[in-house]
Design a protein around this motif. Structure first.
Motif, PDB file in Angstrom:
ATOM      1  N   GLU A 157       0.822  -1.214   0.000  1.00 26.63           N
ATOM      2  CA  GLU A 157       0.000   0.000   0.000  1.00 26.63           C
ATOM      3  C   GLU A 157       0.856   1.263   0.000  1.00 26.63           C
ATOM      4  OE1 GLU A 157      -2.614  -0.008   3.380  1.00 26.63           O
ATOM      5  OE2 GLU A 157      -0.980   0.030   4.826  1.00 26.63           O
ATOM      6  N   THR A 158       2.067   1.166   0.515  1.00 28.11           N
ATOM      7  CA  THR A 158       2.930   2.346   0.525  1.00 28.11           C
ATOM      8  C   THR A 158       3.351   2.727  -0.894  1.00 28.11           C
ATOM      9  OG1 THR A 158       4.902   0.986   0.903  1.00 28.11           O
ATOM     10  CG2 THR A 158       3.803   1.889   2.841  1.00 28.11           C
ATOM     11  N   TYR A 159       3.595   1.726  -1.734  1.00 28.31           N
ATOM     12  CA  TYR A 159       3.927   1.997  -3.136  1.00 28.31           C
ATOM     13  C   TYR A 159       2.739   2.671  -3.820  1.00 28.31           C
ATOM     14  CZ  TYR A 159       4.985   1.332  -8.050  1.00 28.31           C
ATOM     15  OH  TYR A 159       5.199   1.548  -9.395  1.00 28.31           O
ATOM     16  N   LYS A 160       1.549   2.178  -3.534  1.00 26.58           N
ATOM     17  CA  LYS A 160       0.341   2.758  -4.141  1.00 26.58           C
ATOM     18  C   LYS A 160       0.127   4.195  -3.695  1.00 26.58           C
ATOM     19  CE  LYS A 160      -1.661  -1.794  -4.680  1.00 26.58           C
ATOM     20  NZ  LYS A 160      -2.519  -2.819  -4.123  1.00 26.58           N
ATOM     21  N   ALA A 161       0.580   4.500  -2.487  1.00 29.64           N
ATOM     22  CA  ALA A 161       0.432   5.868  -1.977  1.00 29.64           C
ATOM     23  C   ALA A 161       1.414   6.830  -2.643  1.00 29.64           C
ATOM     24  CB  ALA A 161       0.616   5.895  -0.458  1.00 29.64           C
ATOM     25  N   ILE A 162       2.642   6.379  -2.908  1.00 31.90           N
ATOM     26  CA  ILE A 162       3.679   7.280  -3.437  1.00 31.90           C
ATOM     27  C   ILE A 162       3.675   7.367  -4.957  1.00 31.90           C
ATOM     28  CG2 ILE A 162       5.532   5.557  -3.572  1.00 31.90           C
ATOM     29  CD1 ILE A 162       5.970   9.231  -2.493  1.00 31.90           C
ATOM     30  N   ILE A 163       3.207   6.338  -5.654  1.00 29.86           N
ATOM     31  CA  ILE A 163       3.396   6.271  -7.111  1.00 29.86           C
ATOM     32  C   ILE A 163       2.767   7.439  -7.876  1.00 29.86           C
ATOM     33  CG2 ILE A 163       1.465   4.686  -7.582  1.00 29.86           C
ATOM     34  CD1 ILE A 163       4.961   4.809  -9.292  1.00 29.86           C
ATOM     35  N   PRO A 164       1.609   7.969  -7.490  1.00 29.81           N
ATOM     36  CA  PRO A 164       1.087   9.114  -8.264  1.00 29.81           C
ATOM     37  C   PRO A 164       2.028  10.320  -8.234  1.00 29.81           C
ATOM     38  CG  PRO A 164      -0.626   8.231  -6.830  1.00 29.81           C
ATOM     39  CD  PRO A 164       0.660   7.559  -6.445  1.00 29.81           C
ATOM     40  N   TYR A 165       2.669  10.557  -7.111  1.00 27.63           N
ATOM     41  CA  TYR A 165       3.586  11.702  -6.978  1.00 27.63           C
ATOM     42  C   TYR A 165       4.892  11.465  -7.741  1.00 27.63           C
ATOM     43  CZ  TYR A 165       0.227  12.722  -3.342  1.00 27.63           C
ATOM     44  OH  TYR A 165      -0.943  12.966  -2.666  1.00 27.63           O
ATOM     45  N   MET A 166       5.360  10.219  -7.728  1.00 29.65           N
ATOM     46  CA  MET A 166       6.581   9.905  -8.458  1.00 29.65           C
ATOM     47  C   MET A 166       6.342   9.956  -9.965  1.00 29.65           C
ATOM     48  SD  MET A 166       8.714   9.730  -6.057  1.00 29.65           S
ATOM     49  CE  MET A 166      10.240   8.892  -6.412  1.00 29.65           C
ATOM     50  N   LYS A 167       5.172   9.522 -10.394  1.00 32.90           N
ATOM     51  CA  LYS A 167       4.829   9.617 -11.820  1.00 32.90           C
ATOM     52  C   LYS A 167       4.745  11.077 -12.249  1.00 32.90           C
ATOM     53  CE  LYS A 167       2.431   5.270 -12.708  1.00 32.90           C
ATOM     54  NZ  LYS A 167       1.148   4.627 -13.060  1.00 32.90           N
ATOM     55  N   GLU A 168       4.154  11.889 -11.385  1.00 31.74           N
ATOM     56  CA  GLU A 168       4.066  13.324 -11.672  1.00 31.74           C
ATOM     57  C   GLU A 168       5.465  13.933 -11.770  1.00 31.74           C
ATOM     58  OE1 GLU A 168       2.168  17.394  -9.704  1.00 31.74           O
ATOM     59  OE2 GLU A 168       2.064  15.499  -8.605  1.00 31.74           O
ATOM     60  N   GLN A 169       6.330  13.557 -10.851  1.00 31.97           N
ATOM     61  CA  GLN A 169       7.701  14.069 -10.851  1.00 31.97           C
ATOM     62  C   GLN A 169       8.444  13.635 -12.114  1.00 31.97           C
ATOM     63  OE1 GLN A 169      11.394  13.158  -8.057  1.00 31.97           O
ATOM     64  NE2 GLN A 169       9.696  14.055  -6.912  1.00 31.97           N
ATOM     65  N   PHE A 170       8.244  12.385 -12.514  1.00 34.36           N
ATOM     66  CA  PHE A 170       8.915  11.906 -13.723  1.00 34.36           C
ATOM     67  C   PHE A 170       8.377  12.622 -14.961  1.00 34.36           C
ATOM     68  CE2 PHE A 170       9.641   8.947 -17.242  1.00 34.36           C
ATOM     69  CZ  PHE A 170      11.028   8.884 -17.178  1.00 34.36           C
ATOM     70  N   ALA A 171       7.071  12.888 -14.989  1.00 35.27           N
ATOM     71  CA  ALA A 171       6.487  13.613 -16.126  1.00 35.27           C
ATOM     72  C   ALA A 171       7.073  15.019 -16.234  1.00 35.27           C
ATOM     73  CB  ALA A 171       4.965  13.682 -15.980  1.00 35.27           C
TER      74      ALA A 171
END
Length: 198
Positions: free
Chosen positions: A117-131
């Motif tokens: 669940e921690t990965y699911k919590a952080i992934i939207p922000y990391m995807k945004e950062q990568f974009a």
């Protein structure tokens, strides 16, 4: 006065949770440990965050949103790729140096198991950062003749260099120098540019 107390309690809970999640990892920290450190009761924590996961989500939302906004501003492309990458690197280093605990926490969450669940919590922000970083290379596609659809590859490489440099820097015995030193940033960006232009 009551509003100030509520703000103080909420911020205190977030800060205590950050310290514990950073020191022990999210999964190893219990709610009782958080409330004991914060000097509050469980009902008080649940009033603000509903659950430990809700607390993590709030922590990530507040800090990652601010972090990504700073990176978005730094990624503004004005036709000079080298200057943009230097500004982005300097901002990334400043963010890490200003709140190293949170920076390390985000990386640990991102590198956790995909089902966690921690990965699911952080992934939207990391995807945004990568974009954001990929966007720099997309805008600079005309500047580099060898880009040819490799914007994502360049973004992965550049973000990897920055993150690895930060990790190595803070493993040193002596970190009295400034992480976001202009000479260091110049060297890293030009080394990266040399690698992708060749």
């Amino acid at each position: 006065m009551e509003e100030l107390q509520e703000l103080d309690n909420r911020e205190k809970i977030l800060e205590c949770a950050l310290n514990l999640f950073y020191q022990k990892g999210y999964d190893a920290v219990g709610v009782q440990e958080i409330v004991t450190l914060a000097g509050i009761t469980k009902p008080t924590m649940y009033y603000y965050f509903k659950s430990k996961y809700g607390l993590l989500e709030a922590l990530l939302h507040e800090r990652c949103s601010k972090m990504n906004e700073q990176l978005r501003e730094a990624a503004f492309y004005n036709g000079d790729l080298v200057y943009t990458l230097e500004r982005y690197a300097k901002t990334m280093f400043a963010i890490a140096e200003s709140d190293l605990r949170f920076y390390y926490l985000t990386l640990s969450l991102f590198y956790s198991a995909r089902e966690n669940e921690t990965y699911k919590a952080i992934i939207p922000y990391m995807k945004e950062q990568f974009a954001i970083i990929r966007g720099i290379f997309e805008q600079a596609a005309g500047y580099l003749g060898n880009m040819n659809g490799r914007q994502e590859q360049f973004a992965v490489g550049f973000s990897g260099i920055l993150n690895n440099y930060i990790l190595v820097y803070f493993e040193r015995e002596d970190t009295t120098g400034q992480l976001e030193d202009d000479k260091t940033i110049y060297s890293l960006v030009h080394q990266f540019m040399h690698g992708i232009v060749v």
